[in-house]
Scaffold this motif. Structure first.
Motif, PDB file in Angstrom:
ATOM      1  N   ASN A 286       0.814  -1.227   0.000  1.00  0.00           N
ATOM      2  CA  ASN A 286       0.000   0.000   0.000  1.00  0.00           C
ATOM      3  C   ASN A 286       0.843   1.270   0.000  1.00  0.00           C
ATOM      4  OD1 ASN A 286      -2.578  -1.072  -0.130  1.00  0.00           O
ATOM      5  ND2 ASN A 286      -2.655  -1.440   2.076  1.00  0.00           N
ATOM      6  N   SER A 287       2.097   1.176   0.382  1.00  0.00           N
ATOM      7  CA  SER A 287       2.943   2.379   0.387  1.00  0.00           C
ATOM      8  C   SER A 287       3.311   2.807  -1.033  1.00  0.00           C
ATOM      9  CB  SER A 287       4.209   2.136   1.203  1.00  0.00           C
ATOM     10  OG  SER A 287       5.000   1.135   0.593  1.00  0.00           O
ATOM     11  N   LEU A 288       3.143   1.924  -2.011  1.00  0.00           N
ATOM     12  CA  LEU A 288       3.460   2.262  -3.399  1.00  0.00           C
ATOM     13  C   LEU A 288       2.276   2.855  -4.152  1.00  0.00           C
ATOM     14  CD1 LEU A 288       5.511  -0.924  -4.373  1.00  0.00           C
ATOM     15  CD2 LEU A 288       6.391   1.321  -3.731  1.00  0.00           C
ATOM     16  N   THR A 289       1.110   2.865  -3.531  1.00  0.00           N
ATOM     17  CA  THR A 289      -0.087   3.347  -4.222  1.00  0.00           C
ATOM     18  C   THR A 289      -0.143   4.866  -4.229  1.00  0.00           C
ATOM     19  OG1 THR A 289      -1.412   3.249  -2.208  1.00  0.00           O
ATOM     20  CG2 THR A 289      -1.413   1.292  -3.613  1.00  0.00           C
ATOM     21  N   GLU A 290      -0.703   5.381  -5.299  1.00  0.00           N
ATOM     22  CA  GLU A 290      -0.959   6.819  -5.448  1.00  0.00           C
ATOM     23  C   GLU A 290      -2.377   6.981  -5.965  1.00  0.00           C
ATOM     24  OE1 GLU A 290       2.012   8.799  -7.807  1.00  0.00           O
ATOM     25  OE2 GLU A 290       3.583   7.466  -7.086  1.00  0.00           O
ATOM     26  N   MET A 291      -2.932   8.183  -5.777  1.00  0.00           N
ATOM     27  CA  MET A 291      -4.297   8.421  -6.210  1.00  0.00           C
ATOM     28  C   MET A 291      -4.335   9.499  -7.288  1.00  0.00           C
ATOM     29  SD  MET A 291      -7.756   8.994  -4.019  1.00  0.00           S
ATOM     30  CE  MET A 291      -7.955  10.741  -3.930  1.00  0.00           C
ATOM     31  N   MET A 292      -5.161   9.264  -8.280  1.00  0.00           N
ATOM     32  CA  MET A 292      -5.353  10.217  -9.365  1.00  0.00           C
ATOM     33  C   MET A 292      -6.847  10.509  -9.485  1.00  0.00           C
ATOM     34  SD  MET A 292      -4.670   9.730 -13.476  1.00  0.00           S
ATOM     35  CE  MET A 292      -3.100   9.000 -13.221  1.00  0.00           C
ATOM     36  N   GLU A 293      -7.176  11.774  -9.696  1.00  0.00           N
ATOM     37  CA  GLU A 293      -8.571  12.153  -9.867  1.00  0.00           C
ATOM     38  C   GLU A 293      -8.796  12.577 -11.313  1.00  0.00           C
ATOM     39  OE1 GLU A 293      -9.432  15.106  -6.919  1.00  0.00           O
ATOM     40  OE2 GLU A 293      -9.648  13.603  -5.346  1.00  0.00           O
ATOM     41  N   ILE A 294      -9.778  11.949 -11.939  1.00  0.00           N
ATOM     42  CA  ILE A 294     -10.101  12.220 -13.334  1.00  0.00           C
ATOM     43  C   ILE A 294     -11.498  12.826 -13.373  1.00  0.00           C
ATOM     44  CG2 ILE A 294     -10.398  11.198 -15.616  1.00  0.00           C
ATOM     45  CD1 ILE A 294      -8.628   8.860 -14.564  1.00  0.00           C
ATOM     46  N   PRO A 295     -11.630  14.084 -13.836  1.00  0.00           N
ATOM     47  CA  PRO A 295     -12.965  14.672 -13.926  1.00  0.00           C
ATOM     48  C   PRO A 295     -13.803  13.926 -14.965  1.00  0.00           C
ATOM     49  CG  PRO A 295     -11.257  16.264 -14.550  1.00  0.00           C
ATOM     50  CD  PRO A 295     -10.582  14.995 -14.243  1.00  0.00           C
ATOM     51  N   LEU A 296     -14.961  13.471 -14.532  1.00  0.00           N
ATOM     52  CA  LEU A 296     -15.806  12.654 -15.391  1.00  0.00           C
ATOM     53  C   LEU A 296     -17.255  12.870 -14.978  1.00  0.00           C
ATOM     54  CD1 LEU A 296     -15.823  10.372 -17.561  1.00  0.00           C
ATOM     55  CD2 LEU A 296     -15.779   8.779 -15.657  1.00  0.00           C
ATOM     56  N   SER A 297     -18.022  13.420 -15.858  1.00  0.00           N
ATOM     57  CA  SER A 297     -19.424  13.688 -15.548  1.00  0.00           C
ATOM     58  C   SER A 297     -20.293  12.630 -16.212  1.00  0.00           C
ATOM     59  CB  SER A 297     -19.802  15.085 -16.049  1.00  0.00           C
ATOM     60  OG  SER A 297     -21.151  15.330 -15.791  1.00  0.00           O
TER      61      SER A 297
ATOM     62  N   LEU B 165       0.609   2.187 -15.659  1.00  0.00           N
ATOM     63  CA  LEU B 165       0.012   2.189 -14.329  1.00  0.00           C
ATOM     64  C   LEU B 165      -0.959   1.025 -14.218  1.00  0.00           C
ATOM     65  CD1 LEU B 165      -0.891   5.998 -14.167  1.00  0.00           C
ATOM     66  CD2 LEU B 165       1.218   4.922 -13.432  1.00  0.00           C
ATOM     67  N   ARG B 166      -1.043   0.456 -13.028  1.00  0.00           N
ATOM     68  CA  ARG B 166      -2.005  -0.609 -12.747  1.00  0.00           C
ATOM     69  C   ARG B 166      -2.991  -0.071 -11.737  1.00  0.00           C
ATOM     70  NH1 ARG B 166      -3.449  -5.368 -15.150  1.00  0.00           N
ATOM     71  NH2 ARG B 166      -1.317  -5.387 -15.893  1.00  0.00           N
ATOM     72  N   VAL B 167      -4.246   0.082 -12.140  1.00  0.00           N
ATOM     73  CA  VAL B 167      -5.297   0.597 -11.258  1.00  0.00           C
ATOM     74  C   VAL B 167      -5.778  -0.546 -10.378  1.00  0.00           C
ATOM     75  CG1 VAL B 167      -7.569   1.678 -11.156  1.00  0.00           C
ATOM     76  CG2 VAL B 167      -5.981   2.303 -12.972  1.00  0.00           C
ATOM     77  N   VAL B 168      -5.736  -0.321  -9.055  1.00  0.00           N
ATOM     78  CA  VAL B 168      -6.134  -1.365  -8.116  1.00  0.00           C
ATOM     79  C   VAL B 168      -7.476  -1.073  -7.444  1.00  0.00           C
ATOM     80  CG1 VAL B 168      -3.804  -2.190  -7.682  1.00  0.00           C
ATOM     81  CG2 VAL B 168      -4.698  -0.349  -6.295  1.00  0.00           C
ATOM     82  N   LYS B 169      -7.828   0.204  -7.316  1.00  0.00           N
ATOM     83  CA  LYS B 169      -9.110   0.586  -6.708  1.00  0.00           C
ATOM     84  C   LYS B 169      -9.646   1.819  -7.423  1.00  0.00           C
ATOM     85  CE  LYS B 169      -8.113  -1.074  -2.053  1.00  0.00           C
ATOM     86  NZ  LYS B 169      -8.031  -0.721  -0.649  1.00  0.00           N
ATOM     87  N   GLN B 170     -10.967   1.958  -7.411  1.00  0.00           N
ATOM     88  CA  GLN B 170     -11.582   3.139  -8.004  1.00  0.00           C
ATOM     89  C   GLN B 170     -12.915   3.426  -7.328  1.00  0.00           C
ATOM     90  OE1 GLN B 170     -12.259   2.280 -12.118  1.00  0.00           O
ATOM     91  NE2 GLN B 170     -14.142   1.147 -11.734  1.00  0.00           N
ATOM     92  N   ARG B 171     -13.315   4.705  -7.428  1.00  0.00           N
ATOM     93  CA  ARG B 171     -14.650   5.091  -6.974  1.00  0.00           C
ATOM     94  C   ARG B 171     -15.044   6.366  -7.704  1.00  0.00           C
ATOM     95  NH1 ARG B 171     -14.235   7.572  -0.852  1.00  0.00           N
ATOM     96  NH2 ARG B 171     -12.939   9.336  -1.402  1.00  0.00           N
TER      97      ARG B 171
ATOM     98  N   VAL C 269      -9.009   7.116  -8.873  1.00  0.00           N
ATOM     99  CA  VAL C 269      -8.369   5.817  -9.060  1.00  0.00           C
ATOM    100  C   VAL C 269      -7.115   5.741  -8.209  1.00  0.00           C
ATOM    101  CG1 VAL C 269      -9.263   5.408 -11.377  1.00  0.00           C
ATOM    102  CG2 VAL C 269      -7.137   6.631 -11.121  1.00  0.00           C
ATOM    103  N   VAL C 270      -6.926   4.596  -7.589  1.00  0.00           N
ATOM    104  CA  VAL C 270      -5.712   4.304  -6.819  1.00  0.00           C
ATOM    105  C   VAL C 270      -4.895   3.367  -7.693  1.00  0.00           C
ATOM    106  CG1 VAL C 270      -4.790   3.277  -4.723  1.00  0.00           C
ATOM    107  CG2 VAL C 270      -6.910   4.592  -4.630  1.00  0.00           C
ATOM    108  N   TYR C 271      -3.635   3.741  -7.951  1.00  0.00           N
ATOM    109  CA  TYR C 271      -2.823   2.976  -8.890  1.00  0.00           C
ATOM    110  C   TYR C 271      -1.429   2.724  -8.333  1.00  0.00           C
ATOM    111  CZ  TYR C 271      -0.652   7.455 -10.025  1.00  0.00           C
ATOM    112  OH  TYR C 271       0.016   8.646  -9.947  1.00  0.00           O
ATOM    113  N   ILE C 272      -0.751   1.788  -8.973  1.00  0.00           N
ATOM    114  CA  ILE C 272       0.645   1.460  -8.686  1.00  0.00           C
ATOM    115  C   ILE C 272       1.385   1.525 -10.024  1.00  0.00           C
ATOM    116  CG2 ILE C 272       2.243  -0.302  -7.852  1.00  0.00           C
ATOM    117  CD1 ILE C 272      -0.011  -1.415  -6.151  1.00  0.00           C
ATOM    118  N   LYS C 273       2.573   2.099 -10.018  1.00  0.00           N
ATOM    119  CA  LYS C 273       3.366   2.136 -11.245  1.00  0.00           C
ATOM    120  C   LYS C 273       3.825   0.723 -11.589  1.00  0.00           C
ATOM    121  CE  LYS C 273       4.864   6.852 -10.679  1.00  0.00           C
ATOM    122  NZ  LYS C 273       5.967   7.768 -10.492  1.00  0.00           N
ATOM    123  N   ASP C 274       3.587   0.323 -12.821  1.00  0.00           N
ATOM    124  CA  ASP C 274       3.914  -1.022 -13.280  1.00  0.00           C
ATOM    125  C   ASP C 274       5.308  -1.017 -13.906  1.00  0.00           C
ATOM    126  OD1 ASP C 274       3.841  -3.631 -14.040  1.00  0.00           O
ATOM    127  OD2 ASP C 274       1.968  -3.476 -15.181  1.00  0.00           O
TER     128      ASP C 274
END
Length: 182
Positions: free
Chosen positions: A46-57, A81-87, A95-100
């Motif tokens: 989990n320490s390698l994860t980062e979060m990205m926000e994508i505007p999407l309507s 990037l490998r997306v592991v979680k999203q909401r 999206v929560v991702y890890i660099k692949d």
């Protein structure tokens, strides 16, 4: 003996060429399976994860309180990037991702292999632009270039100012008459 040696050399070449292709797809499949196991079992760091926000309507999309586990691969600015979680929250896909890193290394290896086959070790953008500028006119506007050369040679012989040549009529030969309605 000649026939056997030529078949042997051809099979060595095919093994070299198709071996890299098989290696690429097999290793990519293995990476996908490893990521799938790690994501669904949540055994990643989990320490390698980062979060990205994508505007999407999205219309009629409800806000989600919790992240959902997902397994997606994407490329952003040349990084895999490998997306592991999203909401979805307030018209934003988080999206929560890890660099692949492994997929990045795989693609670098394949691009190095392709560069070695094509014998283009100094493949830079400048050479690409020069090749494009060299071959584009030849392939697509060769007739127009010859017409321009003829027209410019006529201009040189008549000694007309260049400011007047901009407004001079250029005749293009039409192979079909215009359509007539009626």
């Amino acid at each position: 003996m000649r026939k056997f040696s030529s078949i042997f050399l051809l099979s060595c070449f095919c093994l070299y060429f198709f071996g890299y292709i098989v290696y690429f797809f097999a290793y990519q499949y293995r990476l996908t399976r490893e990521w799938e196991e790690n994501i669904w079992e949540e055994s990643y760091d989990n320490s390698l994860t980062e979060m990205m926000e994508i505007p999407l309507s999205l219309p009629y999309m409800a806000n989600q309180d919790d992240f959902q586990t997902t397994n997606l691969s994407m490329e952003v600015d040349g990084q895999f990037l490998r997306v592991v979680k999203q909401r979805y929250q307030n018209d934003t896909l988080q999206v929560v991702y890890i660099k692949d890193q492994q997929k990045q290394k795989l693609n670098e290896q394949v691009s190095d292999w392709i560069r070695s086959i094509t014998d283009n070790a100094h493949n830079n953008n400048q050479n690409h632009k020069l090749l494009f500028a060299k071959f584009f006119p030849k392939d697509f506007i060769a007739n127009e270039i010859s017409n321009f050369e003829i027209w410019s040679s006529k201009l040189d012989s008549t000694n007309i100012n260049t400011s007047q040549t901009d407004y001079r009529d250029i005749f293009l030969s039409l192979k079909t008459p215009p359509p007539q309605f009626g």
